[in-house]
Design a protein around this motif. Sequence first.
Motif, PDB file in Angstrom:
ATOM      1  N   GLY A 183      18.255  70.953  26.462  1.00  0.00           N
ATOM      2  CA  GLY A 183      19.629  70.482  26.516  1.00  0.00           C
ATOM      3  C   GLY A 183      20.163  70.371  27.931  1.00  0.00           C
ATOM      4  N   LEU A 184      19.896  71.388  28.756  1.00  0.00           N
ATOM      5  CA  LEU A 184      20.409  71.371  30.123  1.00  0.00           C
ATOM      6  C   LEU A 184      19.641  70.418  31.036  1.00  0.00           C
ATOM      7  CD1 LEU A 184      21.167  75.187  30.681  1.00  0.00           C
ATOM      8  CD2 LEU A 184      22.830  73.330  30.508  1.00  0.00           C
ATOM      9  N   ILE A 185      18.326  70.322  30.854  1.00  0.00           N
ATOM     10  CA  ILE A 185      17.525  69.478  31.746  1.00  0.00           C
ATOM     11  C   ILE A 185      17.584  68.010  31.330  1.00  0.00           C
ATOM     12  CG2 ILE A 185      15.215  69.029  32.664  1.00  0.00           C
ATOM     13  CD1 ILE A 185      16.488  71.596  33.678  1.00  0.00           C
ATOM     14  N   LEU A 186      17.347  67.739  30.058  1.00  0.00           N
ATOM     15  CA  LEU A 186      17.324  66.356  29.567  1.00  0.00           C
ATOM     16  C   LEU A 186      18.688  65.902  29.061  1.00  0.00           C
ATOM     17  CD1 LEU A 186      13.941  66.396  27.585  1.00  0.00           C
ATOM     18  CD2 LEU A 186      14.353  65.579  29.922  1.00  0.00           C
ATOM     19  N   GLY A 187      19.345  66.774  28.285  1.00  0.00           N
ATOM     20  CA  GLY A 187      20.595  66.378  27.653  1.00  0.00           C
ATOM     21  C   GLY A 187      21.690  66.022  28.628  1.00  0.00           C
ATOM     22  N   LYS A 188      21.804  66.775  29.710  1.00  0.00           N
ATOM     23  CA  LYS A 188      22.848  66.490  30.694  1.00  0.00           C
ATOM     24  C   LYS A 188      22.628  65.127  31.355  1.00  0.00           C
ATOM     25  CE  LYS A 188      25.671  70.029  30.664  1.00  0.00           C
ATOM     26  NZ  LYS A 188      27.116  69.865  30.394  1.00  0.00           N
ATOM     27  N   VAL A 189      21.395  64.826  31.698  1.00  0.00           N
ATOM     28  CA  VAL A 189      21.113  63.536  32.345  1.00  0.00           C
ATOM     29  C   VAL A 189      21.364  62.386  31.376  1.00  0.00           C
ATOM     30  CG1 VAL A 189      19.339  62.112  33.418  1.00  0.00           C
ATOM     31  CG2 VAL A 189      19.477  64.539  33.974  1.00  0.00           C
ATOM     32  N   ILE A 190      20.830  62.515  30.163  1.00  0.00           N
ATOM     33  CA  ILE A 190      21.014  61.453  29.169  1.00  0.00           C
ATOM     34  C   ILE A 190      22.494  61.278  28.845  1.00  0.00           C
ATOM     35  CG2 ILE A 190      20.542  60.766  26.781  1.00  0.00           C
ATOM     36  CD1 ILE A 190      17.876  62.292  27.033  1.00  0.00           C
ATOM     37  N   GLY A 191      23.193  62.397  28.644  1.00  0.00           N
ATOM     38  CA  GLY A 191      24.592  62.317  28.276  1.00  0.00           C
ATOM     39  C   GLY A 191      25.480  61.787  29.386  1.00  0.00           C
ATOM     40  N   ILE A 192      25.338  62.341  30.591  1.00  0.00           N
ATOM     41  CA  ILE A 192      26.236  61.963  31.691  1.00  0.00           C
ATOM     42  C   ILE A 192      25.890  60.591  32.261  1.00  0.00           C
ATOM     43  CG2 ILE A 192      26.978  62.569  34.026  1.00  0.00           C
ATOM     44  CD1 ILE A 192      26.625  65.525  33.205  1.00  0.00           C
ATOM     45  N   ALA A 193      24.644  60.418  32.689  1.00  0.00           N
ATOM     46  CA  ALA A 193      24.257  59.139  33.279  1.00  0.00           C
ATOM     47  C   ALA A 193      24.261  58.033  32.233  1.00  0.00           C
ATOM     48  CB  ALA A 193      22.878  59.265  33.931  1.00  0.00           C
ATOM     49  N   GLY A 194      23.667  58.325  31.062  1.00  0.00           N
ATOM     50  CA  GLY A 194      23.626  57.307  30.007  1.00  0.00           C
ATOM     51  C   GLY A 194      25.004  56.979  29.487  1.00  0.00           C
ATOM     52  N   GLY A 195      25.832  58.003  29.273  1.00  0.00           N
ATOM     53  CA  GLY A 195      27.192  57.754  28.786  1.00  0.00           C
ATOM     54  C   GLY A 195      28.024  56.980  29.794  1.00  0.00           C
ATOM     55  N   SER A 196      27.856  57.282  31.079  1.00  0.00           N
ATOM     56  CA  SER A 196      28.592  56.568  32.126  1.00  0.00           C
ATOM     57  C   SER A 196      28.178  55.100  32.168  1.00  0.00           C
ATOM     58  CB  SER A 196      28.333  57.215  33.492  1.00  0.00           C
ATOM     59  OG  SER A 196      28.780  58.544  33.511  1.00  0.00           O
ATOM     60  N   TRP A 197      26.875  54.873  32.141  1.00  0.00           N
ATOM     61  CA  TRP A 197      26.377  53.493  32.199  1.00  0.00           C
ATOM     62  C   TRP A 197      26.866  52.691  30.999  1.00  0.00           C
ATOM     63  CZ3 TRP A 197      23.157  50.649  28.961  1.00  0.00           C
ATOM     64  CH2 TRP A 197      22.711  49.425  29.474  1.00  0.00           C
ATOM     65  N   LEU A 198      26.782  53.288  29.806  1.00  0.00           N
ATOM     66  CA  LEU A 198      27.216  52.598  28.596  1.00  0.00           C
ATOM     67  C   LEU A 198      28.714  52.314  28.632  1.00  0.00           C
ATOM     68  CD1 LEU A 198      26.246  51.537  25.855  1.00  0.00           C
ATOM     69  CD2 LEU A 198      26.793  53.780  24.874  1.00  0.00           C
ATOM     70  N   THR A 199      29.483  53.254  29.173  1.00  0.00           N
ATOM     71  CA  THR A 199      30.931  53.073  29.252  1.00  0.00           C
ATOM     72  C   THR A 199      31.290  51.885  30.134  1.00  0.00           C
ATOM     73  OG1 THR A 199      31.301  55.437  28.928  1.00  0.00           O
ATOM     74  CG2 THR A 199      33.107  54.181  29.887  1.00  0.00           C
ATOM     75  N   THR A 200      30.567  51.707  31.236  1.00  0.00           N
ATOM     76  CA  THR A 200      30.852  50.559  32.114  1.00  0.00           C
ATOM     77  C   THR A 200      30.488  49.236  31.452  1.00  0.00           C
ATOM     78  OG1 THR A 200      28.664  50.684  33.184  1.00  0.00           O
ATOM     79  CG2 THR A 200      30.469  51.948  34.184  1.00  0.00           C
ATOM     80  N   LYS A 201      29.597  49.271  30.464  1.00  0.00           N
ATOM     81  CA  LYS A 201      29.171  48.036  29.798  1.00  0.00           C
ATOM     82  C   LYS A 201      30.107  47.628  28.663  1.00  0.00           C
ATOM     83  CE  LYS A 201      25.616  47.683  32.441  1.00  0.00           C
ATOM     84  NZ  LYS A 201      25.619  46.648  33.510  1.00  0.00           N
ATOM     85  N   VAL A 202      30.751  48.604  28.018  1.00  0.00           N
ATOM     86  CA  VAL A 202      31.561  48.284  26.835  1.00  0.00           C
ATOM     87  C   VAL A 202      33.057  48.404  27.090  1.00  0.00           C
ATOM     88  CG1 VAL A 202      29.696  48.966  25.282  1.00  0.00           C
ATOM     89  CG2 VAL A 202      31.430  50.646  25.929  1.00  0.00           C
ATOM     90  N   THR A 203      33.448  48.925  28.269  1.00  0.00           N
ATOM     91  CA  THR A 203      34.875  49.049  28.593  1.00  0.00           C
ATOM     92  C   THR A 203      35.114  48.492  29.995  1.00  0.00           C
ATOM     93  OG1 THR A 203      34.771  51.235  29.666  1.00  0.00           O
ATOM     94  CG2 THR A 203      34.907  51.193  27.250  1.00  0.00           C
ATOM     95  N   GLY A 204      36.359  48.622  30.452  1.00  0.00           N
ATOM     96  CA  GLY A 204      36.700  48.180  31.796  1.00  0.00           C
ATOM     97  C   GLY A 204      36.437  49.220  32.860  1.00  0.00           C
ATOM     98  N   ALA A 205      35.877  50.377  32.488  1.00  0.00           N
ATOM     99  CA  ALA A 205      35.594  51.432  33.464  1.00  0.00           C
ATOM    100  C   ALA A 205      34.577  50.941  34.483  1.00  0.00           C
ATOM    101  CB  ALA A 205      35.063  52.678  32.756  1.00  0.00           C
ATOM    102  N   GLU A 206      34.674  51.461  35.705  1.00  0.00           N
ATOM    103  CA  GLU A 206      33.765  51.011  36.755  1.00  0.00           C
ATOM    104  C   GLU A 206      33.316  52.185  37.621  1.00  0.00           C
ATOM    105  OE1 GLU A 206      36.967  49.778  40.248  1.00  0.00           O
ATOM    106  OE2 GLU A 206      36.176  48.204  38.923  1.00  0.00           O
ATOM    107  N   LEU A 207      32.116  52.051  38.149  1.00  0.00           N
ATOM    108  CA  LEU A 207      31.578  53.030  39.083  1.00  0.00           C
ATOM    109  C   LEU A 207      32.057  52.695  40.486  1.00  0.00           C
ATOM    110  CD1 LEU A 207      29.590  55.462  39.325  1.00  0.00           C
ATOM    111  CD2 LEU A 207      27.811  53.787  39.854  1.00  0.00           C
TER     112      LEU A 207
END
Length: 420
Positions: free
Chosen positions: A317-341
């Motif tokens: 959870g800490l090694i894989l889950g954090k990366v998948i959740g944070i990086a993956g969730g951020s990337w997906l959010t920029t694709k489906v909403t107006g959020a930007e990096l």
Amino acid sequence: MSIDPIEHPRSPGLLSRFADVLRSDSVGGFLLIGAAAIALVWINSPFGEVYERLRSITFGPEFLHLDLTLETWAADGLLAIFFFVVGNELKQEFVHGELRNPRRAILPIVAAVCGMVVPAAIYAAINFTSPDTIQGWGIPMATDIAFAIAILAVVGRGLPVALRTFLLTLAIVDDLGAVVVIAVFYTSGINFVALLAAVAGLVVFWYLQRGRGLAARLNASVVPNWLVYVPLAAVIWFLVHESGVHATIAGVAMGLLMRTDKLPGEEHDPSHGAEQMLRPWTAGLALPIFAFFSAGVVFDGLGEIVTDSAALGIIAGLILGKVIGIAGGSWLTTKVTGAELNPSLKWIDIIGMSQLAGIGFTVSLLISELSFLGAPEHLAHAKTGVLVASLIATVLAAVILGLRARHYRKLGYPTSTSAE
């Protein structure tokens, strides 16, 4: 009323220069990591019992339910000061800095939520058929903000400032989420009378920040500001602690309520004045003491944890889950909403920072104890899993962010490790 930075004395000469050194995140990071290393070596040495007796020393007024151990005073008391500084810094970012833009502010918030949900889901999937360990699903949700910022400061000289702001926002939201999880799923009850009284205290704190009416008359009096704010802050902290909510939330709340604009006649706003005064104390005293008393985890060895589903779920959870959740969730959010990096950041930076968020440590250890109160074997393995996962996350993040920092230094970006 305001906290006027010119009211507290600045020691000239050597002490002033020493305080300026301590305001650097990198110096505070080295002190925190050094204190944690001493604790780890000590607790796993033949003299580990001495360390345990030391941090179990209890003091404080029992009639106020404050007869706490040194370890608890460090985690609930000293760390609350650090959280005040962090909350205050975030307030400045929301009002004047990076997070003024809602399209950028929403990204670390969503990332924090995803960074809690995915690790919990991975743990639950691994322990789905194990009723003895499934209750530990909340353990890998947490990010230890103090250790994460310390590591970023040490290895990240040259990284864009926006990355540190992203981590601060994410870690604060993560911490608030962890408090909610503990209160709802791992606590027998909340004292709502104390909690409402704490909210009332925060309203008073906010009102005094505005400098109008009674506050203005107090501000014009001969009463020093700290004689009002320090007792008020102590009362708010006590009420939050008494409510059953983790007391560091009091620090976050007061930090976010700080006023960041100057009123007529003021030389400085209270937000920057408070930060100038408190940051050396948090870096040079509060965080190292907290790390020393919190990092003493007995290393149980790797042999047994590879067969314990709780430990495996925590590590995954800490090694894989954090990366998948944070990086993956951020990337997906920029694709489906107006959020930007932030344009100064790349996705590899977010991946490195996501790995850094895999340092669970303090809150993860707390949830471990709440999850396995009657299961000492699982508790020992869970704590070892938290330690192993945090060490692996630190190494992986240090490699990625170290390489990225070298790249950014060549480009001449402003450093994210400076506290100025």
